[in-house]
Design a protein around this motif. Structure first.
Motif, PDB file in Angstrom:
ATOM      1  N   PHE A  48      65.044  34.223  63.416  1.00 27.74           N
ATOM      2  CA  PHE A  48      64.441  35.037  62.366  1.00 27.74           C
ATOM      3  C   PHE A  48      62.914  35.056  62.488  1.00 27.74           C
ATOM      4  CE2 PHE A  48      62.662  35.267  58.024  1.00 27.74           C
ATOM      5  CZ  PHE A  48      63.097  36.537  57.669  1.00 27.74           C
ATOM      6  N   ALA A  49      62.312  33.874  62.632  1.00 28.42           N
ATOM      7  CA  ALA A  49      60.848  33.775  62.713  1.00 28.42           C
ATOM      8  C   ALA A  49      60.307  34.459  63.970  1.00 28.42           C
ATOM      9  CB  ALA A  49      60.416  32.315  62.683  1.00 28.42           C
ATOM     10  N   SER A  50      61.133  34.570  64.995  1.00 24.46           N
ATOM     11  CA  SER A  50      60.707  35.185  66.254  1.00 24.46           C
ATOM     12  C   SER A  50      60.709  36.708  66.217  1.00 24.46           C
ATOM     13  CB  SER A  50      61.607  34.713  67.394  1.00 24.46           C
ATOM     14  OG  SER A  50      61.493  33.329  67.571  1.00 24.46           O
ATOM     15  N   VAL A  51      61.432  37.296  65.264  1.00 25.92           N
ATOM     16  CA  VAL A  51      61.556  38.758  65.251  1.00 25.92           C
ATOM     17  C   VAL A  51      61.043  39.423  63.981  1.00 25.92           C
ATOM     18  CG1 VAL A  51      63.510  38.746  66.845  1.00 25.92           C
ATOM     19  CG2 VAL A  51      63.937  38.789  64.381  1.00 25.92           C
ATOM     20  N   GLU A  52      60.789  38.654  62.921  1.00 27.85           N
ATOM     21  CA  GLU A  52      60.409  39.248  61.631  1.00 27.85           C
ATOM     22  C   GLU A  52      58.949  38.939  61.300  1.00 27.85           C
ATOM     23  OE1 GLU A  52      59.758  41.259  58.858  1.00 27.85           O
ATOM     24  OE2 GLU A  52      61.926  41.409  59.208  1.00 27.85           O
ATOM     25  N   PRO A  53      58.046  39.907  61.514  1.00 29.91           N
ATOM     26  CA  PRO A  53      56.629  39.666  61.206  1.00 29.91           C
ATOM     27  C   PRO A  53      56.384  39.308  59.734  1.00 29.91           C
ATOM     28  CG  PRO A  53      56.896  41.707  62.455  1.00 29.91           C
ATOM     29  CD  PRO A  53      58.264  41.233  62.080  1.00 29.91           C
ATOM     30  N   ALA A  54      57.253  39.773  58.825  1.00 28.71           N
ATOM     31  CA  ALA A  54      57.099  39.474  57.391  1.00 28.71           C
ATOM     32  C   ALA A  54      57.983  38.294  56.974  1.00 28.71           C
ATOM     33  CB  ALA A  54      57.434  40.712  56.559  1.00 28.71           C
ATOM     34  N   CYS A  55      58.210  37.363  57.892  1.00 31.17           N
ATOM     35  CA  CYS A  55      59.151  36.258  57.631  1.00 31.17           C
ATOM     36  C   CYS A  55      58.741  35.383  56.451  1.00 31.17           C
ATOM     37  CB  CYS A  55      59.352  35.407  58.877  1.00 31.17           C
ATOM     38  SG  CYS A  55      57.875  34.571  59.513  1.00 31.17           S
ATOM     39  N   PHE A  56      57.446  35.328  56.119  1.00 30.01           N
ATOM     40  CA  PHE A  56      56.973  34.475  55.030  1.00 30.01           C
ATOM     41  C   PHE A  56      57.009  35.163  53.655  1.00 30.01           C
ATOM     42  CE2 PHE A  56      54.835  32.678  58.766  1.00 30.01           C
ATOM     43  CZ  PHE A  56      55.169  31.348  58.635  1.00 30.01           C
ATOM     44  N   HIS A  57      57.192  36.467  53.626  1.00 31.15           N
ATOM     45  CA  HIS A  57      57.104  37.217  52.371  1.00 31.15           C
ATOM     46  C   HIS A  57      58.374  37.080  51.541  1.00 31.15           C
ATOM     47  CE1 HIS A  57      53.329  39.132  53.473  1.00 31.15           C
ATOM     48  NE2 HIS A  57      53.820  39.174  54.692  1.00 31.15           N
ATOM     49  N   ARG A  58      58.222  36.744  50.292  1.00 28.71           N
ATOM     50  CA  ARG A  58      59.373  36.497  49.416  1.00 28.71           C
ATOM     51  C   ARG A  58      60.200  37.749  49.158  1.00 28.71           C
ATOM     52  NH1 ARG A  58      57.333  33.873  44.147  1.00 28.71           N
ATOM     53  NH2 ARG A  58      59.539  33.792  43.729  1.00 28.71           N
ATOM     54  N   THR A  59      59.663  38.922  49.451  1.00 28.64           N
ATOM     55  CA  THR A  59      60.425  40.163  49.266  1.00 28.64           C
ATOM     56  C   THR A  59      61.242  40.517  50.507  1.00 28.64           C
ATOM     57  OG1 THR A  59      58.498  41.450  49.952  1.00 28.64           O
ATOM     58  CG2 THR A  59      58.802  41.109  47.572  1.00 28.64           C
ATOM     59  N   THR A  60      61.049  39.781  51.604  1.00 26.00           N
ATOM     60  CA  THR A  60      61.809  40.050  52.824  1.00 26.00           C
ATOM     61  C   THR A  60      63.254  39.601  52.617  1.00 26.00           C
ATOM     62  OG1 THR A  60      59.837  39.798  54.180  1.00 26.00           O
ATOM     63  CG2 THR A  60      61.954  39.595  55.304  1.00 26.00           C
ATOM     64  N   LEU A  61      64.170  40.534  52.817  1.00 22.73           N
ATOM     65  CA  LEU A  61      65.596  40.256  52.646  1.00 22.73           C
ATOM     66  C   LEU A  61      66.315  40.558  53.949  1.00 22.73           C
ATOM     67  CD1 LEU A  61      66.107  41.783  49.085  1.00 22.73           C
ATOM     68  CD2 LEU A  61      65.882  39.368  49.706  1.00 22.73           C
ATOM     69  N   PRO A  62      67.373  39.828  54.235  1.00 26.67           N
ATOM     70  CA  PRO A  62      68.187  39.033  53.312  1.00 26.67           C
ATOM     71  C   PRO A  62      67.695  37.610  53.085  1.00 26.67           C
ATOM     72  CG  PRO A  62      69.238  39.076  55.467  1.00 26.67           C
ATOM     73  CD  PRO A  62      68.014  39.943  55.567  1.00 26.67           C
ATOM     74  N   GLY A  63      66.494  37.283  53.583  1.00 24.88           N
ATOM     75  CA  GLY A  63      65.963  35.946  53.351  1.00 24.88           C
ATOM     76  C   GLY A  63      64.534  35.848  53.836  1.00 24.88           C
ATOM     77  N   HIS A  64      63.932  34.673  53.637  1.00 26.34           N
ATOM     78  CA  HIS A  64      62.546  34.446  54.030  1.00 26.34           C
ATOM     79  C   HIS A  64      62.286  32.955  54.176  1.00 26.34           C
ATOM     80  CE1 HIS A  64      62.941  35.472  49.684  1.00 26.34           C
ATOM     81  NE2 HIS A  64      62.469  34.252  49.561  1.00 26.34           N
ATOM     82  N   ILE A  65      61.195  32.648  54.874  1.00 28.33           N
ATOM     83  CA  ILE A  65      60.792  31.258  55.114  1.00 28.33           C
ATOM     84  C   ILE A  65      60.238  30.654  53.822  1.00 28.33           C
ATOM     85  CG2 ILE A  65      59.198  29.758  56.395  1.00 28.33           C
ATOM     86  CD1 ILE A  65      61.304  31.079  58.217  1.00 28.33           C
ATOM     87  N   THR A  66      60.683  29.438  53.523  1.00 30.89           N
ATOM     88  CA  THR A  66      60.122  28.656  52.430  1.00 30.89           C
ATOM     89  C   THR A  66      59.661  27.314  53.007  1.00 30.89           C
ATOM     90  OG1 THR A  66      62.326  27.819  51.846  1.00 30.89           O
ATOM     91  CG2 THR A  66      61.510  29.727  50.599  1.00 30.89           C
ATOM     92  N   GLY A  67      58.837  26.607  52.248  1.00 27.18           N
ATOM     93  CA  GLY A  67      58.356  25.293  52.680  1.00 27.18           C
ATOM     94  C   GLY A  67      58.690  24.244  51.639  1.00 27.18           C
ATOM     95  N   SER A  68      59.246  23.125  52.084  1.00 26.63           N
ATOM     96  CA  SER A  68      59.585  22.035  51.171  1.00 26.63           C
ATOM     97  C   SER A  68      58.911  20.741  51.595  1.00 26.63           C
ATOM     98  CB  SER A  68      61.097  21.781  51.160  1.00 26.63           C
ATOM     99  OG  SER A  68      61.770  22.751  50.428  1.00 26.63           O
ATOM    100  N   ALA A  69      58.663  19.895  50.585  1.00 29.71           N
ATOM    101  CA  ALA A  69      58.033  18.599  50.801  1.00 29.71           C
ATOM    102  C   ALA A  69      58.926  17.495  50.242  1.00 29.71           C
ATOM    103  CB  ALA A  69      56.675  18.561  50.109  1.00 29.71           C
TER     104      ALA A  69
END
Length: 191
Positions: A37-58
């Motif tokens: 997904f991260a290799s092909v989707e330039p908007a991978c970080f945007h929360r409006t990108t569907l069917p999913g998007h990158i999130t960060g957890s700690a």
């Protein structure tokens, strides 16, 4: 898979993900999915990108007390690690760290060095109001904290904040990814 030039943010994430070693078949499938997904989707970080998007957890861990800080997530009604959506960082580690500070109120946090992916997980977020069901492609990091520092709960995000002994934290979360994380922390800190 289509070929295109990666943005600098995609390149950084792909590099971090390629360096990560999954510890079981489930995590390996999550890793491959997020990497594709991260290799092909330039908007991978945007929360409006569907069917999913990158999130960060700690996963906030205090080695001195062998405990993990969790928050009781208000919307999901579950004990979880801190984390969430990118707010313009386009950097999963920076998102995880910001979320850790905002959701805990802790100021003496630090990303474990070297900064590397602790775990990856893909999970479905149920539909709510104007938001359809979608996947969070969660990139997880270890953040070191001090359990003696006062907590400050974000009432919008959390019902409660609490430090749990490491294994108890995994039981409270009640999901396989939490057990993987505990195993990895144990291996790192050799307790």
């Amino acid at each position: 898979m289509r070929s295109h030039h990666l943005t600098p943010a995609q390149e950084k994430l792909v590099t971090l993900l390629r360096a990560h070693r999954a510890i079981d078949d489930v995590e390996q499938r999550h890793l491959e999915h997020i990497l594709r997904f991260a290799s092909v989707e330039p908007a991978c970080f945007h929360r409006t990108t569907l069917p999913g998007h990158i999130t960060g957890s700690a996963f906030i861990y205090d080695p001195a007390t062998d405990s993990l800080l969790l928050h009781h997530h208000r919307k999901l009604d579950r004990w979880l690690q801190m984390g969430g959506h990118d707010d313009g960082e386009q950097d999963a580690a920076a998102t995880a760290f910001r979320e850790a500070r905002e959701e805990s109120g802790l100021n003496r946090l630090r990303l474990a060095e070297p900064v590397q992916v602790l775990d990856v997980d893909v999970h479905l977020i149920p539909a709510r109001k104007d938001e359809p069901a979608h996947d969070h492609l969660d990139v997880r990091f270890l953040v070191l904290g001090d359990s003696t520092e006062p907590l400050s709960r974000d009432d919008v995000e959390s019902k409660d904040l609490r430090w749990f002994p490491l294994e108890e934290a995994a039981r409270q979360m009640g999901e396989p990814g939490a057990l993987r994380v505990v195993k990895k922390i144990r291996a790192s800190f050799r307790r």
